[in-house]
Write a protein that holds these residues in place. Structure first.
Motif, PDB file in Angstrom:
ATOM      1  N   VAL A  19       1.088  -1.272  -0.683  1.00 47.17           N
ATOM      2  CA  VAL A  19      -0.109   0.222  -0.196  1.00 47.17           C
ATOM      3  C   VAL A  19       1.388   1.291   0.045  1.00 47.17           C
ATOM      4  O   VAL A  19       1.207   1.936   1.020  1.00 47.17           O
ATOM      5  N   THR A  20       0.988   1.930  -1.203  1.00 51.07           N
ATOM      6  CA  THR A  20       1.927   2.980  -1.155  1.00 51.07           C
ATOM      7  C   THR A  20       1.272   4.109  -1.123  1.00 51.07           C
ATOM      8  O   THR A  20       2.312   5.495  -0.608  1.00 51.07           O
ATOM      9  N   GLN A  21      -0.179   4.343  -1.133  1.00 45.94           N
ATOM     10  CA  GLN A  21      -0.783   5.887  -0.571  1.00 45.94           C
ATOM     11  C   GLN A  21      -2.071   5.035   0.101  1.00 45.94           C
ATOM     12  O   GLN A  21      -2.826   4.459  -1.191  1.00 45.94           O
ATOM     13  N   ALA A  22      -2.717   6.159   0.929  1.00 43.37           N
ATOM     14  CA  ALA A  22      -3.643   5.589   1.284  1.00 43.37           C
ATOM     15  C   ALA A  22      -4.381   6.657   1.955  1.00 43.37           C
ATOM     16  O   ALA A  22      -3.768   7.797   2.836  1.00 43.37           O
ATOM     17  N   GLU A  23      -5.936   7.407   1.999  1.00 46.52           N
ATOM     18  CA  GLU A  23      -6.447   8.294   2.507  1.00 46.52           C
ATOM     19  C   GLU A  23      -6.448   8.683   4.242  1.00 46.52           C
ATOM     20  O   GLU A  23      -6.379   8.794   4.788  1.00 46.52           O
ATOM     21  N   ASN A  24      -6.358   7.058   4.390  1.00 47.01           N
ATOM     22  CA  ASN A  24      -6.010   6.163   6.001  1.00 47.01           C
ATOM     23  C   ASN A  24      -4.837   6.283   5.892  1.00 47.01           C
ATOM     24  O   ASN A  24      -4.342   5.056   5.649  1.00 47.01           O
ATOM     25  N   GLN A  25      -4.620   6.660   7.132  1.00 47.37           N
ATOM     26  CA  GLN A  25      -2.503   7.108   7.144  1.00 47.37           C
ATOM     27  C   GLN A  25      -2.502   5.775   8.043  1.00 47.37           C
ATOM     28  O   GLN A  25      -1.346   5.654   7.764  1.00 47.37           O
ATOM     29  N   TYR A  26      -3.284   4.901   7.903  1.00 49.66           N
ATOM     30  CA  TYR A  26      -2.574   3.386   9.062  1.00 49.66           C
ATOM     31  C   TYR A  26      -2.704   2.481   8.284  1.00 49.66           C
ATOM     32  O   TYR A  26      -2.276   1.428   8.271  1.00 49.66           O
ATOM     33  N   LEU A  27      -2.920   2.131   6.804  1.00 47.35           N
ATOM     34  CA  LEU A  27      -2.946   1.698   6.052  1.00 47.35           C
ATOM     35  C   LEU A  27      -1.576   1.969   5.685  1.00 47.35           C
ATOM     36  O   LEU A  27      -1.202   0.851   4.485  1.00 47.35           O
ATOM     37  N   ASN A  28      -1.133   2.914   5.305  1.00 49.63           N
ATOM     38  CA  ASN A  28       0.535   3.096   3.880  1.00 49.63           C
ATOM     39  C   ASN A  28       1.223   2.643   5.013  1.00 49.63           C
ATOM     40  O   ASN A  28       2.172   1.775   5.861  1.00 49.63           O
ATOM     41  N   GLY A  29       2.468   1.819   3.334  1.00 48.15           N
ATOM     42  CA  GLY A  29       3.405   0.629   4.328  1.00 48.15           C
ATOM     43  C   GLY A  29       3.134  -0.834   4.242  1.00 48.15           C
ATOM     44  O   GLY A  29       3.488  -1.369   4.463  1.00 48.15           O
ATOM     45  N   ILE A  30       1.471  -0.817   4.087  1.00 50.00           N
ATOM     46  CA  ILE A  30       1.423  -2.379   5.192  1.00 50.00           C
ATOM     47  C   ILE A  30       2.081  -3.606   3.168  1.00 50.00           C
ATOM     48  O   ILE A  30       1.897  -2.403   2.131  1.00 50.00           O
ATOM     49  N   SER A  31       2.318  -4.561   3.723  1.00 47.81           N
ATOM     50  CA  SER A  31       2.922  -5.475   2.359  1.00 47.81           C
ATOM     51  C   SER A  31       2.508  -6.877   2.920  1.00 47.81           C
ATOM     52  O   SER A  31       2.487  -7.175   4.195  1.00 47.81           O
ATOM     53  N   GLY A  32       2.642  -7.130   1.555  1.00 45.67           N
ATOM     54  CA  GLY A  32       2.173  -8.744   1.910  1.00 45.67           C
ATOM     55  C   GLY A  32       1.751  -9.322   0.673  1.00 45.67           C
ATOM     56  O   GLY A  32       1.681  -8.811  -0.585  1.00 45.67           O
ATOM     57  N   MET A  33       0.995 -10.365   1.034  1.00 45.59           N
ATOM     58  CA  MET A  33       0.824 -10.866  -0.371  1.00 45.59           C
ATOM     59  C   MET A  33      -0.743 -11.518  -0.493  1.00 45.59           C
ATOM     60  O   MET A  33      -1.411 -11.064   0.944  1.00 45.59           O
ATOM     61  N   VAL A  34      -1.782 -11.077  -1.613  1.00 42.51           N
ATOM     62  CA  VAL A  34      -2.907 -10.855  -1.947  1.00 42.51           C
ATOM     63  C   VAL A  34      -3.355 -11.834  -1.511  1.00 42.51           C
ATOM     64  O   VAL A  34      -3.074 -13.058  -2.070  1.00 42.51           O
ATOM     65  N   VAL A  35      -4.728 -12.646  -0.962  1.00 44.78           N
ATOM     66  CA  VAL A  35      -4.933 -14.142  -0.255  1.00 44.78           C
ATOM     67  C   VAL A  35      -6.246 -13.745  -0.331  1.00 44.78           C
ATOM     68  O   VAL A  35      -6.706 -15.062  -0.852  1.00 44.78           O
ATOM     69  N   LEU A  36      -6.961 -12.626  -1.029  1.00 42.20           N
ATOM     70  CA  LEU A  36      -8.500 -12.279  -1.588  1.00 42.20           C
ATOM     71  C   LEU A  36      -8.957 -11.049  -1.592  1.00 42.20           C
ATOM     72  O   LEU A  36      -8.189 -10.135  -1.541  1.00 42.20           O
ATOM     73  N   GLU A  37      -9.290 -11.382  -2.936  1.00 40.38           N
ATOM     74  CA  GLU A  37      -9.823  -9.920  -3.166  1.00 40.38           C
ATOM     75  C   GLU A  37     -11.410 -10.293  -3.685  1.00 40.38           C
ATOM     76  O   GLU A  37     -11.628 -11.019  -4.326  1.00 40.38           O
ATOM     77  N   THR A  38     -11.766  -8.931  -3.269  1.00 47.94           N
ATOM     78  CA  THR A  38     -13.593  -8.800  -3.478  1.00 47.94           C
ATOM     79  C   THR A  38     -13.173  -7.463  -3.995  1.00 47.94           C
ATOM     80  O   THR A  38     -12.264  -6.835  -4.289  1.00 47.94           O
ATOM     81  N   ARG A  39     -14.707  -7.424  -4.346  1.00 49.49           N
ATOM     82  CA  ARG A  39     -15.068  -5.811  -5.295  1.00 49.49           C
ATOM     83  C   ARG A  39     -14.926  -4.715  -4.767  1.00 49.49           C
ATOM     84  O   ARG A  39     -14.089  -3.775  -5.572  1.00 49.49           O
ATOM     85  N   ASN A  40     -14.938  -4.781  -3.181  1.00 46.61           N
ATOM     86  CA  ASN A  40     -14.447  -3.572  -2.221  1.00 46.61           C
ATOM     87  C   ASN A  40     -12.739  -3.671  -1.625  1.00 46.61           C
ATOM     88  O   ASN A  40     -12.317  -2.681  -0.896  1.00 46.61           O
ATOM     89  N   MET A  41     -12.752  -4.917  -1.573  1.00 47.99           N
ATOM     90  CA  MET A  41     -11.498  -5.700  -0.617  1.00 47.99           C
ATOM     91  C   MET A  41     -10.447  -6.081  -1.148  1.00 47.99           C
ATOM     92  O   MET A  41     -10.600  -6.822  -2.052  1.00 47.99           O
TER      93      MET A  41
END
Length: 72
Positions: A19-41
């Motif tokens: 996550v390089t940029q997010a409106e919610n500052q607490y999400l910035n920098g989260i990294s890893g592997m995608v395990v599930l993807e939905t329409r909004n998440m």
């Protein structure tokens, strides 16, 4: 085959993501592997567990199997 041109229409599960940029500052920098993807998440597994990140208002950097990085 996933390419920068078709990544939005392709399956993201299994790709490394940051996550390089997010409106919610607490999400910035989260990294890893995608395990599930939905329409909004996107669900990202890292060392501390699985994080749920809403797609809206977030810029993700995906690493493709070829090694190229794509910002979405």
């Amino acid at each position: 085959m996933i390419t920068p041109q078709n990544i939005l229409r392709h399956e993201l599960t299994g790709l490394d993501v940051w996550v390089t940029q997010a409106e919610n500052q607490y999400l910035n920098g989260i990294s890893g592997m995608v395990v599930l993807e939905t329409r909004n998440m996107v669900f990202i597994r890292n060392d501390t567990g699985v994080k749920k990140v809403a797609k809206k208002g977030v810029i993700f950097r995906f690493t493709l199997p070829s090694g190229k990085c794509v910002d979405v």
